[in-house]
Scaffold this motif. Structure first.
Motif, mmCIF file in Angstrom:
data_model
loop_
_atom_site.group_PDB
_atom_site.id
_atom_site.type_symbol
_atom_site.label_atom_id
_atom_site.label_comp_id
_atom_site.label_asym_id
_atom_site.label_seq_id
_atom_site.Cartn_x
_atom_site.Cartn_y
_atom_site.Cartn_z
ATOM 1 N N SER A 3 0.859 -1.177 0.000
ATOM 2 C CA SER A 3 0.000 0.000 0.000
ATOM 3 C C SER A 3 0.896 1.228 0.000
ATOM 4 O O SER A 3 2.111 1.133 0.202
ATOM 5 N N TRP A 4 0.268 2.345 -0.267
ATOM 6 C CA TRP A 4 0.963 3.627 -0.227
ATOM 7 C C TRP A 4 0.201 4.503 0.739
ATOM 8 O O TRP A 4 -0.960 4.242 1.048
ATOM 9 N N ARG A 5 0.832 5.543 1.192
ATOM 10 C CA ARG A 5 0.173 6.472 2.113
ATOM 11 C C ARG A 5 -0.178 7.749 1.367
ATOM 12 O O ARG A 5 0.626 8.272 0.596
ATOM 13 N N ASN A 6 -1.384 8.240 1.603
ATOM 14 C CA ASN A 6 -1.780 9.501 0.989
ATOM 15 C C ASN A 6 -1.314 10.659 1.888
ATOM 16 O O ASN A 6 -0.652 10.433 2.907
ATOM 17 N N GLU A 7 -1.690 11.858 1.515
ATOM 18 C CA GLU A 7 -1.268 13.035 2.265
ATOM 19 C C GLU A 7 -1.744 12.992 3.712
ATOM 20 O O GLU A 7 -1.115 13.552 4.605
ATOM 21 N N GLY A 8 -2.857 12.351 3.959
ATOM 22 C CA GLY A 8 -3.400 12.224 5.310
ATOM 23 C C GLY A 8 -2.854 11.000 6.041
ATOM 24 O O GLY A 8 -3.376 10.604 7.074
ATOM 25 N N ASN A 9 -1.838 10.344 5.486
ATOM 26 C CA ASN A 9 -1.181 9.165 6.042
ATOM 27 C C ASN A 9 -2.111 7.946 6.123
ATOM 28 O O ASN A 9 -1.939 7.079 6.958
ATOM 29 N N GLN A 10 -3.095 7.905 5.235
ATOM 30 C CA GLN A 10 -3.998 6.757 5.169
ATOM 31 C C GLN A 10 -3.513 5.799 4.088
ATOM 32 O O GLN A 10 -3.030 6.222 3.042
ATOM 33 N N ARG A 11 -3.678 4.496 4.357
ATOM 34 C CA ARG A 11 -3.289 3.488 3.369
ATOM 35 C C ARG A 11 -4.155 3.608 2.132
ATOM 36 O O ARG A 11 -5.368 3.767 2.219
ATOM 37 N N ARG A 12 -3.516 3.460 0.980
ATOM 38 C CA ARG A 12 -4.213 3.402 -0.300
ATOM 39 C C ARG A 12 -3.593 2.270 -1.112
ATOM 40 O O ARG A 12 -2.399 2.019 -1.057
ATOM 41 N N TYR A 13 -4.456 1.610 -1.873
ATOM 42 C CA TYR A 13 -4.032 0.467 -2.681
ATOM 43 C C TYR A 13 -4.323 0.731 -4.141
ATOM 44 O O TYR A 13 -5.306 1.384 -4.488
ATOM 45 N N LYS A 14 -3.471 0.157 -4.989
ATOM 46 C CA LYS A 14 -3.751 0.168 -6.419
ATOM 47 C C LYS A 14 -4.820 -0.888 -6.691
ATOM 48 O O LYS A 14 -4.969 -1.860 -5.954
ATOM 49 N N ARG A 15 -5.575 -0.692 -7.775
ATOM 50 C CA ARG A 15 -6.667 -1.617 -8.101
ATOM 51 C C ARG A 15 -6.196 -3.055 -8.327
ATOM 52 O O ARG A 15 -6.932 -4.001 -8.053
ATOM 53 N N ASP A 16 -4.980 -3.201 -8.822
ATOM 54 C CA ASP A 16 -4.515 -4.558 -9.116
ATOM 55 C C ASP A 16 -4.295 -5.395 -7.857
ATOM 56 O O ASP A 16 -4.131 -6.604 -7.934
ATOM 57 N N VAL A 17 -4.344 -4.773 -6.672
ATOM 58 C CA VAL A 17 -4.214 -5.538 -5.443
ATOM 59 C C VAL A 17 -5.365 -6.532 -5.293
ATOM 60 O O VAL A 17 -5.204 -7.590 -4.693
ATOM 61 N N LEU A 18 -6.513 -6.225 -5.894
ATOM 62 C CA LEU A 18 -7.654 -7.135 -5.819
ATOM 63 C C LEU A 18 -7.343 -8.472 -6.492
ATOM 64 O O LEU A 18 -7.693 -9.540 -5.976
ATOM 65 N N ARG A 19 -6.670 -8.426 -7.632
ATOM 66 C CA ARG A 19 -6.287 -9.681 -8.308
ATOM 67 C C ARG A 19 -5.234 -10.410 -7.487
ATOM 68 O O ARG A 19 -5.270 -11.629 -7.345
ATOM 69 N N ARG A 20 -4.299 -9.676 -6.936
ATOM 70 C CA ARG A 20 -3.244 -10.276 -6.131
ATOM 71 C C ARG A 20 -3.850 -10.989 -4.916
ATOM 72 O O ARG A 20 -3.463 -12.108 -4.587
ATOM 73 N N ILE A 21 -4.817 -10.360 -4.278
ATOM 74 C CA ILE A 21 -5.480 -10.981 -3.129
ATOM 75 C C ILE A 21 -6.262 -12.214 -3.582
ATOM 76 O O ILE A 21 -6.275 -13.238 -2.885
ATOM 77 N N ALA A 22 -6.895 -12.160 -4.736
ATOM 78 C CA ALA A 22 -7.616 -13.326 -5.263
ATOM 79 C C ALA A 22 -6.653 -14.494 -5.465
ATOM 80 O O ALA A 22 -6.986 -15.643 -5.144
ATOM 81 N N VAL A 23 -5.461 -14.222 -5.975
ATOM 82 C CA VAL A 23 -4.448 -15.268 -6.164
ATOM 83 C C VAL A 23 -4.034 -15.828 -4.804
ATOM 84 O O VAL A 23 -3.927 -17.051 -4.620
ATOM 85 N N ILE A 24 -3.812 -14.960 -3.838
ATOM 86 C CA ILE A 24 -3.415 -15.394 -2.494
ATOM 87 C C ILE A 24 -4.489 -16.299 -1.902
ATOM 88 O O ILE A 24 -4.193 -17.383 -1.375
ATOM 89 N N LYS A 25 -5.741 -15.866 -1.987
ATOM 90 C CA LYS A 25 -6.837 -16.650 -1.421
ATOM 91 C C LYS A 25 -6.983 -18.002 -2.129
ATOM 92 O O LYS A 25 -7.198 -19.029 -1.483
ATOM 93 N N ALA A 26 -6.861 -18.007 -3.442
ATOM 94 C CA ALA A 26 -6.972 -19.265 -4.195
ATOM 95 C C ALA A 26 -5.843 -20.217 -3.795
ATOM 96 O O ALA A 26 -6.075 -21.413 -3.574
#
Length: 151
Positions: A34-57
């Motif tokens: 993840s990356w941090r935005n200006e407010g120091n909140q985690r943000r993810y790129k959209r492709d993380v959804l596919r990566r998580i799907a691979v992890i879960k599978a």
């Protein structure tokens, strides 16, 4: 489609059907980023959804998180797997699964009669360990973890 890191942790958790704590855990283990935005909140790129799907599978197939990490890190620039990548990854995991299946079959075959020797049944033991020769190999239930001894 841009791959800007603009998905909030709650959004990713909901879309991937995982707990927010799982995302933090995957990140700590080096499986996602993840990356941090200006407010120091985690943000993810959209492709993380596919990566998580691979992890879960992979987890459903019995692949450990460490094995998943090693395999995913073999991708160029640690990118999210494509369909072609999945074919390669799954072939690698098939070999690991075959080894686990063979191990479980050995466990199944010995479950009723052998604890893999640290023997509780010298009179019934199908492989009797005279003079504790297996002590030179390892300690504990060594026969289950050393297939060459069983061959």
């Amino acid at each position: 489609m841009t791959l800007e890191a603009n998905l909030a942790v709650g959004t990713v958790a909901k879309r991937a059907d995982v707990a927010v704590s799982a995302l933090h855990f995957y990140e700590k283990k080096g499986l996602i980023r993840s990356w941090r935005n200006e407010g120091n909140q985690r943000r993810y790129k959209r492709d993380v959804l596919r990566r998580i799907a691979v992890i879960k599978a992979a987890q459903k197939m019995g692949i450990t998180l460490e094995e998943i990490k090693v395999t995913l890190s073999s991708l160029p620039d640690n990118r999210t797997p494509t369909k072609a990548d999945w074919e390669t990854l799954s072939r690698q995991w098939q070999q690991q699964l075959d080894e686990k299946i063979a191990y479980m079959q050995r466990v199944r075959d010995y479950v009723n009669g052998c604890i893999g020797c640290g023997c509780l049944s010298m009179d019934r033991c199908p492989i009797y360990n005279p003079e504790d020769k297996l002590a030179d190999v390892d300690s504990g239930a060594v026969l289950l973890d050393h297939p060459k001894i069983n061959d």
